[in-house]
Motif scaffolding. Structure first.
Motif, PDB file in Angstrom:
ATOM      1  N   ASP A  66      -7.354  -4.876  -2.232  1.00 40.63           N
ATOM      2  CA  ASP A  66      -8.510  -4.463  -3.213  1.00 40.63           C
ATOM      3  C   ASP A  66      -9.584  -5.412  -3.486  1.00 40.63           C
ATOM      4  O   ASP A  66     -10.610  -4.946  -3.677  1.00 40.63           O
ATOM      5  CB  ASP A  66      -7.477  -4.007  -4.399  1.00 40.63           C
ATOM      6  CG  ASP A  66      -6.364  -3.307  -4.489  1.00 40.63           C
ATOM      7  OD1 ASP A  66      -6.652  -1.995  -4.002  1.00 40.63           O
ATOM      8  OD2 ASP A  66      -5.423  -3.506  -4.802  1.00 40.63           O
ATOM      9  N   ARG A 104      -7.264   0.275   2.825  1.00 39.89           N
ATOM     10  CA  ARG A 104      -6.370   0.338   1.771  1.00 39.89           C
ATOM     11  C   ARG A 104      -5.362  -0.720   1.665  1.00 39.89           C
ATOM     12  O   ARG A 104      -4.744  -0.552   0.728  1.00 39.89           O
ATOM     13  CB  ARG A 104      -6.116   1.603   1.234  1.00 39.89           C
ATOM     14  CG  ARG A 104      -7.024   2.577   0.939  1.00 39.89           C
ATOM     15  CD  ARG A 104      -6.711   3.804  -0.028  1.00 39.89           C
ATOM     16  NE  ARG A 104      -7.758   4.851   0.084  1.00 39.89           N
ATOM     17  CZ  ARG A 104      -8.539   4.984  -0.849  1.00 39.89           C
ATOM     18  NH1 ARG A 104      -8.696   4.058  -2.012  1.00 39.89           N
ATOM     19  NH2 ARG A 104      -9.579   6.078  -0.923  1.00 39.89           N
ATOM     20  N   PRO A 150     -12.820   3.517  -1.693  1.00 37.55           N
ATOM     21  CA  PRO A 150     -12.897   2.175  -2.321  1.00 37.55           C
ATOM     22  C   PRO A 150     -14.405   1.844  -2.621  1.00 37.55           C
ATOM     23  O   PRO A 150     -15.396   2.340  -1.960  1.00 37.55           O
ATOM     24  CB  PRO A 150     -12.401   1.185  -1.211  1.00 37.55           C
ATOM     25  CG  PRO A 150     -12.328   2.021   0.148  1.00 37.55           C
ATOM     26  CD  PRO A 150     -12.291   3.323  -0.245  1.00 37.55           C
ATOM     27  N   LEU A 206     -10.223  -2.754   3.871  1.00 33.67           N
ATOM     28  CA  LEU A 206     -10.610  -1.966   2.773  1.00 33.67           C
ATOM     29  C   LEU A 206     -10.628  -0.561   3.186  1.00 33.67           C
ATOM     30  O   LEU A 206      -9.975   0.204   2.391  1.00 33.67           O
ATOM     31  CB  LEU A 206     -11.865  -2.387   2.296  1.00 33.67           C
ATOM     32  CG  LEU A 206     -12.241  -3.571   1.612  1.00 33.67           C
ATOM     33  CD1 LEU A 206     -13.725  -4.038   1.462  1.00 33.67           C
ATOM     34  CD2 LEU A 206     -11.704  -3.616   0.111  1.00 33.67           C
ATOM     35  N   GLU A 207     -10.910  -0.207   4.394  1.00 30.20           N
ATOM     36  CA  GLU A 207     -10.582   1.324   4.791  1.00 30.20           C
ATOM     37  C   GLU A 207      -9.343   1.611   4.852  1.00 30.20           C
ATOM     38  O   GLU A 207      -8.823   2.749   4.507  1.00 30.20           O
ATOM     39  CB  GLU A 207     -11.609   1.194   6.076  1.00 30.20           C
ATOM     40  CG  GLU A 207     -13.085   1.360   6.244  1.00 30.20           C
ATOM     41  CD  GLU A 207     -13.458   1.571   7.532  1.00 30.20           C
ATOM     42  OE1 GLU A 207     -14.689   1.858   7.175  1.00 30.20           O
ATOM     43  OE2 GLU A 207     -12.712   1.244   8.576  1.00 30.20           O
ATOM     44  N   ARG A 260       0.795  -1.247   0.006  1.00 30.78           N
ATOM     45  CA  ARG A 260      -0.094  -0.025  -0.192  1.00 30.78           C
ATOM     46  C   ARG A 260       0.796   1.185  -0.093  1.00 30.78           C
ATOM     47  O   ARG A 260       0.589   2.071  -0.627  1.00 30.78           O
ATOM     48  CB  ARG A 260      -0.773  -0.017   1.168  1.00 30.78           C
ATOM     49  CG  ARG A 260      -1.846   1.281   1.397  1.00 30.78           C
ATOM     50  CD  ARG A 260      -2.180   1.407   2.681  1.00 30.78           C
ATOM     51  NE  ARG A 260      -1.151   1.702   3.734  1.00 30.78           N
ATOM     52  CZ  ARG A 260      -1.456   1.497   5.016  1.00 30.78           C
ATOM     53  NH1 ARG A 260      -2.607   1.115   5.599  1.00 30.78           N
ATOM     54  NH2 ARG A 260      -0.325   1.783   5.977  1.00 30.78           N
TER      55      ARG A 260
END
Length: 151
Positions: A105, A102, A144, A99-100, A75
């Motif tokens: 994916d 990142r 996202p 996901l938050e 990331r």
């Protein structure tokens, strides 16, 4: 745009049997460099002559490494790299957190259809743009998009 060679992925795994199965299902279509430790996977990410098209983290049992070093490294240092987590089970709160932050994916629970992984990696390979040596790309600022399917 055509892919001139097999898409290249870095696979971080924690189970030898899962690695062999994964390579057996996808090894003919993808160039897979598999690593059993975080340190070797990170070193491979940094030492590839050309950036890989994806980082796949294949874990079997909980807890899922919410603070997985290769995912954090990817990331922060390789923001355009497709990051996929494959696990036996993924609790919704863990998925949301990953996901938050990142860190991933895509996320798939096992057993996963090899065609689904292949399609995601090939799409990433087709969408990737060549970067110049020494250039740093900026991560996308958009939020996202999440699709959760419970069969």
């Amino acid at each position: 745009m055509a892919i001139m060679q097999e898409p290249h992925i870095i696979l971080r795994y924690d189970c030898e049997h899962a690695r062999r199965t994964f390579e057996g299902e996808l090894g003919e279509d993808l160039c897979i460099d598999a690593f059993s430790t975080d340190q070797t996977a990170i070193a491979a990410l940094d030492n590839c002559p050309t950036p890989p098209h994806a980082l796949l983290v294949l874990v079997g049992q909980l807890p899922i490494p919410a603070r997985s070093s290769p995912l954090i490294h990817a990331r922060d240092r390789h923001p355009d790299l497709l990051k996929i987590l494959i696990s036996d089970t993924v609790p919704l709160d863990t998925l949301v957190s990953l996901l938050e932050q990142r860190l991933i994916d895509r996320c798939f629970e096992q057993p996963v259809d090899p065609d689904l992984i292949r399609a995601n990696v090939l799409a990433s390979a087709l969408a990737s743009k060549p970067s110049l040596p020494g250039s740093v790309s900026e991560p996308a600022a958009e939020a996202p998009i999440v699709l959760i399917v419970d069969a």
